[in-house]
Write an enzyme that holds these catalytic residues in place. Structure first.
Site, PDB file in Angstrom:
ATOM      1  CB  THR A  63      41.989  47.506  37.787  1.00  0.00           C
ATOM      2  OG1 THR A  63      41.699  46.242  38.299  1.00  0.00           O
ATOM      3  CG2 THR A  63      43.038  48.130  38.664  1.00  0.00           C
ATOM      4  CB  VAL A  88      40.444  39.137  46.998  1.00  0.00           C
ATOM      5  CG1 VAL A  88      41.556  40.165  46.817  1.00  0.00           C
ATOM      6  CG2 VAL A  88      39.626  39.457  48.245  1.00  0.00           C
ATOM      7  N   GLY A  89      40.509  39.834  43.663  1.00  0.00           N
ATOM      8  CA  GLY A  89      41.234  39.668  42.415  1.00  0.00           C
ATOM      9  C   GLY A  89      42.691  40.039  42.522  1.00  0.00           C
ATOM     10  CG  ASP A  90      44.645  41.563  38.984  1.00  0.00           C
ATOM     11  OD1 ASP A  90      43.429  41.806  39.051  1.00  0.00           O
ATOM     12  OD2 ASP A  90      45.401  42.131  38.178  1.00  0.00           O
ATOM     13  N   GLY A  98      42.633  43.778  33.951  1.00  0.00           N
ATOM     14  CA  GLY A  98      42.032  42.776  33.089  1.00  0.00           C
ATOM     15  C   GLY A  98      41.483  41.598  33.854  1.00  0.00           C
TER      16      GLY A  98
END
Length: 350
Positions: free
Chosen positions: A212, A241-243, A264
């Site tokens: 990111t 799908v991440g944060d 992270g």
């Protein structure tokens, strides 16, 4: 078990004269500020040009800055041609949030469209939705005039092939058969294992695999915005799908308080909404640096080995950062007095 945390020294004062205190980095007067994770200075300066030299909005600055990283493929963790999933495909996540209106737009697992942050902006501006995902997000993007093209490059293909030749290590599978530590699958649930038996694995995230760009900005009118763009976790299970596109996790903005953006180990961090936590701590009166530290401390209490960082910006222009699990965490800033980005390094908690 008690975890020891290290606070970091900070700067305070005008853009041309700073002195050291322990509260946060601060500008004296209300003035545009651009702040982003990592030493992605080209992105910082493009956002600064947008918000300061061109007098555009904070939302415009976030879109311009993140677009720059998408085009430059910052650290291989943003934009096309990086972080292939298990099938070798690169997909993108992004979000943008306007703290003035509390409106937002996001895309998750976006396929075959390079301009993830701009597609997220179109979700915000042209729909009543907050997030679109997968092939449906791609169809939306094409209907809005975006170009369909492969996100794979020779570099991303080589990364994927090396991983396959190494028995698909590391990966994100647990409690399955055959053993994901020695096999590429296909996997089936292992009925002999249960969630409470799960062995914690060392985080695969690092300074060069961190998932990111997170950016926050204030414009001349005092409006604040936040956004993210990423190609996600390398070798993720397709569809992950991440944060980054989740409001409150990857980023959050509240015009009455401030904004934050995190980076992270997204699968862990999204469970705690660190960006929202940091903003809410500022609402209680905490400094940006202390608010960011609190948000990461909440995560580390459950996941002491997680890797992540956060940048935090208060509506009056004071800013700070915190990190965990790395040696240092660089972040980039543009503010009054210079059109060049400054990179600060925070010593991380472990």
């Amino acid at each position: 078990m008690m975890t020891k945390y290290l606070l970091f020294m900070v700067l305070y004062g005008s853009a041309n004269s700073y002195f050291v205190v322990d509260a946060g980095y601060r500008t004296c007067d209300m003035f545009p500020v651009v702040l982003n994770t990592w030493a992605f200075t080209e992105a910082t300066e493009k956002a600064w040009e947008t918000v300061y030299l061109r007098n555009k909005s904070a939302v415009d600055a976030i879109e311009a800055g993140c677009t720059t990283c998408e085009k430059l493929q910052c650290d291989g963790t943003v934009g096309y041609g990086g972080s292939p999933d298990e099938s070798g495909e690169t997909t993108l996540d992004a979000m943008i949030m306007d703290g003035e209106t509390m409106n937002m737009g996001a895309v998750g697992a976006l396929r075959r469209v390079k301009s993830a942050i701009s597609v997220a902006r179109h979700v915000m501006d042209y729909t009543d939705h907050s997030m679109l995902v997968g092939d449906q997000a791609t169809r939306f993007a094409l209907s809005m005039g975006f170009k369909e093209e492969s996100l794979q490059t020779e570099t991303s293909h080589a990364i994927w092939k090396t991983w396959k030749d190494n028995c698909c290590q590391p990966n994100f599978w647990v409690n399955v058969s055959p053993d994901p530590k020695t096999s590429c699958g296909p996997y089936k649930p292992n009925p002999k294992k249960h969630a409470f038996e799960r062995t914690k694995q060392k985080s695969v995230f690092s300074e060069k695999n961190h998932d990111t760009i997170g950016m926050v900005a204030i414009d001349f009118k005092g409006r604040i915005a936040a956004g993210t763009s990423t190609n996600g976790a390398r070798h993720k299970i397709p569809g992950r799908v991440g944060d980054s596109p989740i409001p409150g996790a990857g980023a959050y903005a509240d015009g009455n308080v401030g904004a934050a953006a995190a980076t992270g180990d997204g699968d862990v961090m999204m469970r705690f909404l660190p960006s929202l936590l940091a903003v809410e701590e500022m609402r209680k009166g905490e400094s940006p640096g202390a608010a960011g530290e609190y948000a990461l401390r909440r995560i580390a209490a459950y996941y002491p080995d997680f890797v992540g960082g956060i940048v935090v910006l208060r509506k009056d222009g004071e800013y700070g950062a915190a990190c965990h699990g790395l040696s240092t965490f660089p972040f980039s800033v543009c503010t009054q007095g210079s059109n060049k980005a400054t990179v600060h390094n925070v010593t991380c908690m472990r």
